[in-house]
Design a protein around this motif. Sequence first.
Motif, PDB file in Angstrom:
ATOM      1  N   ASN A  42       0.842  -1.287  -0.103  1.00 56.38           N
ATOM      2  CA  ASN A  42       0.108   0.008   0.045  1.00 56.38           C
ATOM      3  C   ASN A  42       0.921   1.351  -0.023  1.00 56.38           C
ATOM      4  O   ASN A  42       0.529   2.222  -0.701  1.00 56.38           O
ATOM      5  CB  ASN A  42      -1.038  -0.003   1.230  1.00 56.38           C
ATOM      6  CG  ASN A  42      -2.155  -0.825   1.080  1.00 56.38           C
ATOM      7  OD1 ASN A  42      -2.406  -1.132  -0.054  1.00 56.38           O
ATOM      8  ND2 ASN A  42      -2.649  -1.538   2.340  1.00 56.38           N
ATOM      9  N   SER A  43       2.058   1.271   0.691  1.00 55.02           N
ATOM     10  CA  SER A  43       2.771   2.452   0.929  1.00 55.02           C
ATOM     11  C   SER A  43       3.538   2.616  -0.366  1.00 55.02           C
ATOM     12  O   SER A  43       3.658   3.794  -0.825  1.00 55.02           O
ATOM     13  CB  SER A  43       3.666   2.146   2.111  1.00 55.02           C
ATOM     14  OG  SER A  43       2.983   2.097   3.286  1.00 55.02           O
ATOM     15  N   ASN A  60      -1.368   2.875  -2.505  1.00 57.86           N
ATOM     16  CA  ASN A  60      -1.699   3.852  -1.754  1.00 57.86           C
ATOM     17  C   ASN A  60      -0.594   4.982  -1.526  1.00 57.86           C
ATOM     18  O   ASN A  60      -0.610   5.455  -0.465  1.00 57.86           O
ATOM     19  CB  ASN A  60      -2.389   3.561  -0.433  1.00 57.86           C
ATOM     20  CG  ASN A  60      -3.345   4.662   0.044  1.00 57.86           C
ATOM     21  OD1 ASN A  60      -3.800   5.372  -0.826  1.00 57.86           O
ATOM     22  ND2 ASN A  60      -3.574   4.774   1.355  1.00 57.86           N
ATOM     23  N   PRO A 104       1.518   7.937  -1.295  1.00 57.96           N
ATOM     24  CA  PRO A 104       1.080   9.296  -0.969  1.00 57.96           C
ATOM     25  C   PRO A 104       1.291  10.486  -2.098  1.00 57.96           C
ATOM     26  O   PRO A 104       0.832  11.071  -2.015  1.00 57.96           O
ATOM     27  CB  PRO A 104       1.809   9.708   0.207  1.00 57.96           C
ATOM     28  CG  PRO A 104       3.126   8.723   0.410  1.00 57.96           C
ATOM     29  CD  PRO A 104       2.706   7.589  -0.284  1.00 57.96           C
ATOM     30  N   GLN A 119      -2.604   9.263  -3.659  1.00 62.40           N
ATOM     31  CA  GLN A 119      -3.102  10.455  -2.429  1.00 62.40           C
ATOM     32  C   GLN A 119      -2.810  11.690  -2.970  1.00 62.40           C
ATOM     33  O   GLN A 119      -3.637  12.540  -2.599  1.00 62.40           O
ATOM     34  CB  GLN A 119      -2.647  10.162  -1.080  1.00 62.40           C
ATOM     35  CG  GLN A 119      -2.924   8.773  -0.640  1.00 62.40           C
ATOM     36  CD  GLN A 119      -2.645   8.559   0.833  1.00 62.40           C
ATOM     37  OE1 GLN A 119      -3.162   9.258   1.833  1.00 62.40           O
ATOM     38  NE2 GLN A 119      -1.514   7.499   1.208  1.00 62.40           N
ATOM     39  N   LEU A 159      -0.883  13.852  -1.687  1.00 59.85           N
ATOM     40  CA  LEU A 159      -0.323  14.738  -0.582  1.00 59.85           C
ATOM     41  C   LEU A 159       0.931  15.001  -0.462  1.00 59.85           C
ATOM     42  O   LEU A 159       1.930  14.477  -1.162  1.00 59.85           O
ATOM     43  CB  LEU A 159      -0.733  13.775   0.515  1.00 59.85           C
ATOM     44  CG  LEU A 159      -2.088  13.287   0.877  1.00 59.85           C
ATOM     45  CD1 LEU A 159      -2.552  12.521   2.179  1.00 59.85           C
ATOM     46  CD2 LEU A 159      -3.093  14.295   0.734  1.00 59.85           C
ATOM     47  N   CYS A 197       0.287  16.909   5.233  1.00 62.54           N
ATOM     48  CA  CYS A 197      -1.076  16.281   5.222  1.00 62.54           C
ATOM     49  C   CYS A 197      -0.678  14.724   5.420  1.00 62.54           C
ATOM     50  O   CYS A 197      -1.528  14.033   6.039  1.00 62.54           O
ATOM     51  CB  CYS A 197      -1.717  16.415   4.236  1.00 62.54           C
ATOM     52  SG  CYS A 197      -2.446  18.264   3.923  1.00 62.54           S
ATOM     53  N   ILE A 198       0.501  14.093   4.823  1.00 57.98           N
ATOM     54  CA  ILE A 198       0.520  12.817   4.897  1.00 57.98           C
ATOM     55  C   ILE A 198       0.845  12.400   6.439  1.00 57.98           C
ATOM     56  O   ILE A 198       0.490  11.321   6.929  1.00 57.98           O
ATOM     57  CB  ILE A 198       2.066  12.644   4.137  1.00 57.98           C
ATOM     58  CG1 ILE A 198       1.710  12.883   2.658  1.00 57.98           C
ATOM     59  CG2 ILE A 198       2.497  11.039   4.195  1.00 57.98           C
ATOM     60  CD1 ILE A 198       3.111  12.737   1.881  1.00 57.98           C
ATOM     61  N   GLY A 219      -2.420  12.586   8.483  1.00 53.75           N
ATOM     62  CA  GLY A 219      -3.297  11.913   8.153  1.00 53.75           C
ATOM     63  C   GLY A 219      -2.914  10.518   8.402  1.00 53.75           C
ATOM     64  O   GLY A 219      -4.182   9.513   8.903  1.00 53.75           O
ATOM     65  N   ARG A 220      -1.619  10.060   8.516  1.00 53.05           N
ATOM     66  CA  ARG A 220      -1.521   8.591   8.871  1.00 53.05           C
ATOM     67  C   ARG A 220      -1.613   8.429  10.417  1.00 53.05           C
ATOM     68  O   ARG A 220      -1.892   7.310  10.970  1.00 53.05           O
ATOM     69  CB  ARG A 220       0.077   8.263   8.493  1.00 53.05           C
ATOM     70  CG  ARG A 220       0.164   8.161   7.037  1.00 53.05           C
ATOM     71  CD  ARG A 220      -0.761   7.417   6.103  1.00 53.05           C
ATOM     72  NE  ARG A 220      -0.757   6.123   6.502  1.00 53.05           N
ATOM     73  CZ  ARG A 220      -1.632   5.109   6.135  1.00 53.05           C
ATOM     74  NH1 ARG A 220      -2.700   5.838   5.357  1.00 53.05           N
ATOM     75  NH2 ARG A 220      -1.756   3.979   6.572  1.00 53.05           N
TER      76      ARG A 220
END
Length: 235
Positions: free
Chosen positions: A10-11, A15, A17, A21, A23, A109-110, A113-114
């Motif tokens: 995901n990282s 997903n 960032p 995302q 971000l 925001c990352i 957000g995490r």
Amino acid sequence: MASYREIVVNSLWKNNPGLVQLLGLCPLLGVSNSVVNALGMGLATALVLACSNAAVSLIRNAVTDAVRLPAFVMIIAALTTCTELLMQAFTYELYQILGIFIPLITTNCIILGRAEAFAAKNKVSHAAFDGLMMGIGFGLVMVVIGAVRELLGTGALFANMQLLFGPIAANWQLTLLSDYKGFLLAILPPGAFLVLGLLVAGKNRIDEHLEAKAKAQEPEAPVQSRRVRVTGVIE
């Protein structure tokens, strides 16, 4: 709880960032004009992400909803200040180049957000690993953008790496295009938008190709034959 493998996938891809995302675009576009700047910013962001996720996970059951976000921001701000002091001590010239973008890690925001979406709901080991992987995923995108922009803009790679790694890296520069006059747009902010857009488009195209390949490999459902009985009346 997500497994470590799922966190990595995901990282770094599903997903990411920077590519998914979208971000942290301010540092992603602002300091990615060279590899050394991008790498320095990426390492600083990854350090704050990993440490803040671990700290948030430690206190997740000790703070109420009313003070949760202010507590998270205070943790991130304290860790950003520590990172800033470390850069002033060991990589002062690079710190001066990155300038305001280092203190602005607090508002990235990352990180917040995490902290809210993952660290506040998982144990310390998973939270710290998620922060580290998200930081690496963000840093890799930044380094790729920095490498493309530096190569197109100057015809060389890994210039001024001694700012991050010391005198041992003074001769790391690779001049790939000799007598290159440079491409100014590549090292200006519009060049960052163009390179990021191409990377996002490339990732989307790869995802579409993998999805189509997976569908093509799926076995077809067997078709059950049915006997239809037709009856009629003849007058």
